[in-house]
Design a protein around this motif. Structure first.
Motif, short mmCIF file in Angstrom:
data_model
loop_
_atom_site.label_atom_id
_atom_site.label_comp_id
_atom_site.label_asym_id
_atom_site.label_seq_id
_atom_site.Cartn_x
_atom_site.Cartn_y
_atom_site.Cartn_z
N HIS A 124 0.79 -1.28 0.07
CA HIS A 124 0.05 0.24 0.02
C HIS A 124 0.83 1.20 0.26
O HIS A 124 0.26 2.49 -0.29
N ASP A 125 2.34 1.02 0.23
CA ASP A 125 3.14 2.30 0.20
C ASP A 125 3.63 2.83 -1.05
O ASP A 125 4.61 3.54 -0.92
N VAL A 126 3.03 2.00 -2.03
CA VAL A 126 3.73 2.48 -3.40
C VAL A 126 3.49 3.99 -3.66
O VAL A 126 4.03 4.65 -4.18
N GLY A 127 2.64 4.72 -2.89
CA GLY A 127 1.96 6.06 -3.14
C GLY A 127 3.45 6.77 -2.55
O GLY A 127 3.63 7.73 -3.32
N PHE A 128 4.00 6.32 -1.24
CA PHE A 128 5.28 7.05 -0.99
C PHE A 128 6.37 7.03 -1.70
O PHE A 128 7.08 7.94 -1.78
N ILE A 129 6.53 5.93 -2.39
CA ILE A 129 7.39 5.43 -3.22
C ILE A 129 7.29 6.32 -4.67
O ILE A 129 8.17 7.32 -4.98
N TRP A 130 6.35 5.93 -5.18
CA TRP A 130 6.08 6.38 -6.72
C TRP A 130 5.33 7.93 -6.92
O TRP A 130 5.71 8.59 -8.03
N LYS A 131 4.73 8.35 -5.90
CA LYS A 131 4.29 9.84 -6.00
C LYS A 131 5.31 10.86 -5.97
O LYS A 131 5.29 11.67 -6.56
N LEU A 132 6.27 10.55 -5.03
CA LEU A 132 7.51 11.44 -4.66
C LEU A 132 8.41 11.19 -5.92
O LEU A 132 9.70 12.13 -5.93
N SER A 133 8.52 10.25 -6.68
CA SER A 133 9.54 10.11 -7.59
C SER A 133 9.06 10.00 -9.29
O SER A 133 9.02 10.97 -9.61
N GLY A 134 8.49 8.96 -9.51
CA GLY A 134 8.11 8.89 -10.97
C GLY A 134 6.94 10.11 -11.29
O GLY A 134 6.98 10.81 -12.32
N VAL A 135 5.72 10.29 -10.42
CA VAL A 135 5.00 11.22 -10.79
C VAL A 135 5.41 12.61 -10.72
O VAL A 135 5.43 13.46 -11.68
N ALA A 136 6.37 12.87 -9.72
CA ALA A 136 7.32 14.19 -9.71
C ALA A 136 7.89 14.31 -10.89
O ALA A 136 8.06 15.53 -11.63
N LEU A 193 -3.15 7.69 -0.54
CA LEU A 193 -4.26 7.86 -1.63
C LEU A 193 -4.07 8.99 -2.82
O LEU A 193 -4.58 9.08 -4.07
N SER A 194 -3.18 9.94 -2.84
CA SER A 194 -2.94 10.97 -3.52
C SER A 194 -2.35 10.40 -4.87
O SER A 194 -2.45 10.99 -6.01
N ARG A 221 -12.61 6.10 -11.47
CA ARG A 221 -12.36 4.55 -10.49
C ARG A 221 -11.52 5.01 -9.49
O ARG A 221 -11.57 4.51 -8.36
N PHE A 222 -10.13 5.33 -9.95
CA PHE A 222 -9.16 5.45 -8.86
C PHE A 222 -9.43 6.48 -7.99
O PHE A 222 -9.31 6.20 -6.42
N ALA A 223 -9.95 7.34 -8.20
CA ALA A 223 -10.62 8.51 -6.91
C ALA A 223 -11.66 8.10 -6.36
O ALA A 223 -11.63 8.13 -5.01
N LYS A 224 -12.60 7.10 -6.67
CA LYS A 224 -13.62 6.66 -6.13
C LYS A 224 -13.26 5.62 -5.05
O LYS A 224 -13.77 5.79 -3.95
N ALA A 272 -6.21 16.47 4.71
CA ALA A 272 -6.13 17.87 3.77
C ALA A 272 -5.80 17.40 2.37
O ALA A 272 -6.58 18.18 1.41
N LEU A 273 -5.12 16.47 2.19
CA LEU A 273 -4.84 16.19 0.32
C LEU A 273 -6.16 15.56 -0.20
O LEU A 273 -6.51 16.06 -1.09
#
Length: 385
Positions: free
Chosen positions: A98-110, A166-167, A180-183, A243-244
């Motif tokens: 579940h922590d792929v957001g911590f990993i890939w939101k801050l790297s690949g998405v950025a 979740l971001s 669907r992802f946001a839902k 908040a996010l």
């Protein structure tokens, strides 16, 4: 510029300069690492064999924020190298969590948002899909961990930390035009409002659910003192994570949840001079601090301040600055002899002597959130989440 910011602008600029002076050197000597903590001043590398470690995106994210704030190419070079090291996490679907957001939101998405790199976008969408796939349709929650497939095991557990992940799902919906992802993200956030955030603003770290109905069956102490206590970093995850969710959805219940947790965090942090302890409801002695909780909470408070504006916004901004200034005075190390920036982080409330090794150590997300908060205060409107 608000009155609070005008009064603190010099401190923000001076502190940013100290951080930049230090990190320009550290970003080069730690370029081939995925830093977690430091020992004898040297970053410990989580690259091998555990590139899947949940904190491994924070170094990359911090490098991108420093690049945006300075235009110094060495930060960009290190960020790109860090993402190359993180590619290892894509080799085994079964190890993703579940922590792929911590990993890939801050790297690949950025990377994608800053440079337009399409390969990074594809990698991030892949990991967003894995997070999406962890959703329990019957129960209405995103499962935290792998393994433990027995009835009532890990497959039926959620943790407050997921709010920050979740971001990645909100971004995926925005990127491909598929809600669907946001839902799924909102379903999980609604569950967290119901089962993780308590009426006083404290949180349940880990919740066990009925797999078929999603009903909360019990809570676990997790990284806090007890199952009924108030783990400070968990409260900070709730502040910033809610908040996010509001920022991405504009649905007021999430902002209300963020404010509830924020008020609890502020009330309890005042008792220790804005140096948060690991657990607000733990015995007063021994004192175990967690600098990372304060740094994450400060970022959430800054966003709440922006959202509320006016006098209420000024209040939360002032509280964020108190947390940051306390850390600057008591916990930060700007020396070239230490790779880490923010000391005195704590992994969890220690329940035995073995767990004392994770007490009062530098942890990479403490550095990241300190840098992110300064970046926000300097006017950088790039919300990396």
């Amino acid at each position: 510029m608000s009155g609070i910011m005008e009064a603190n602008a010099q401190w923000v600029n001076d502190t940013w300069e100290k951080v930049d002076r230090k990190l320009r050197k550290v970003c080069i000597r730690s370029r081939d690492k995925l830093p977690y903590t430091s020992v004898n001043g040297v970053h410990i590398n989580k690259k091998d064999p555990v590139a899947y470690w949940w904190t491994n995106g924070f170094w990359c994210g911090m490098m991108w924020l420093m690049y945006l704030g300075t235009n110094h190419e060495e930060y960009k070079t290190t960020a790109l190298r860090s993402e190359e090291l993180l590619d290892k996490t894509l080799e085994n679907f079964k190890k993703l969590h579940h922590d792929v957001g911590f990993i890939w939101k801050l790297s690949g998405v950025a990377n994608y948002r800053i440079t337009g790199n399409k390969a990074s976008c594809n990698k991030a969408l892949y990991t967003a899909s894995t997070l999406f796939s962890r959703f329990n349709i019957d129960g209405g929650y995103i499962r935290a961990w792998n393994g433990g497939n027995e009835e009532g095991g890990n497959r039926a557990r959620t943790i407050i930390d997921t709010m920050m992940n979740l971001s990645l799902l909100y971004w995926a919906s925005e990127e491909i035009g598929d809600d669907r992802f946001a839902k799924v993200a909102k379903k999980h956030a609604d569950m967290a409002l119901r089962d993780h955030i308590r009426p006083d603003g404290s949180v349940n770290h880990i919740v066990g659910h009925d797999e078929k109905t999603g009903q909360m069956l019990l809570s676990y102490a997790g990284q806090g003192y007890s199952e009924t206590s108030s783990w400070s970093r968990g409260v900070s995850w709730a502040i910033y994570g809610m908040a996010l969710s509001y920022i991405h959805t504009k649905e007021k219940r999430y902002l209300d949840g963020a404010i509830l947790a924020a008020d609890h965090f502020i009330k309890e942090s005042k008792k220790t001079g804005y140096l948060p302890v690991v657990d607000f409801y733990a015995p007063q002695e021994p004192v175990y601090y967690d600098s990372t909780a304060g740094m994450c909470a400060a970022c959430g408070l800054i966003e709440i301040a922006k959202l509320l504006g006016g006098d209420r916004g000024e209040y939360y901004l002032a509280e964020a600055l108190k947390l940051l200034k306390a850390a600057d005075e008591h916990f930060c190390n700007y020396s070239d002899d230490e790779d880490a920036l923010v000391l005195m982080g704590t992994e969890k409330y220690p329940q035995n002597e073995q767990e004392l090794t994770g007490v009062h150590i530098p942890i990479i997300y403490g550095d990241f959130f300190f840098v992110e908060a300064l970046s926000k205060l300097k006017g950088n409107d790039f919300l990396i989440w």
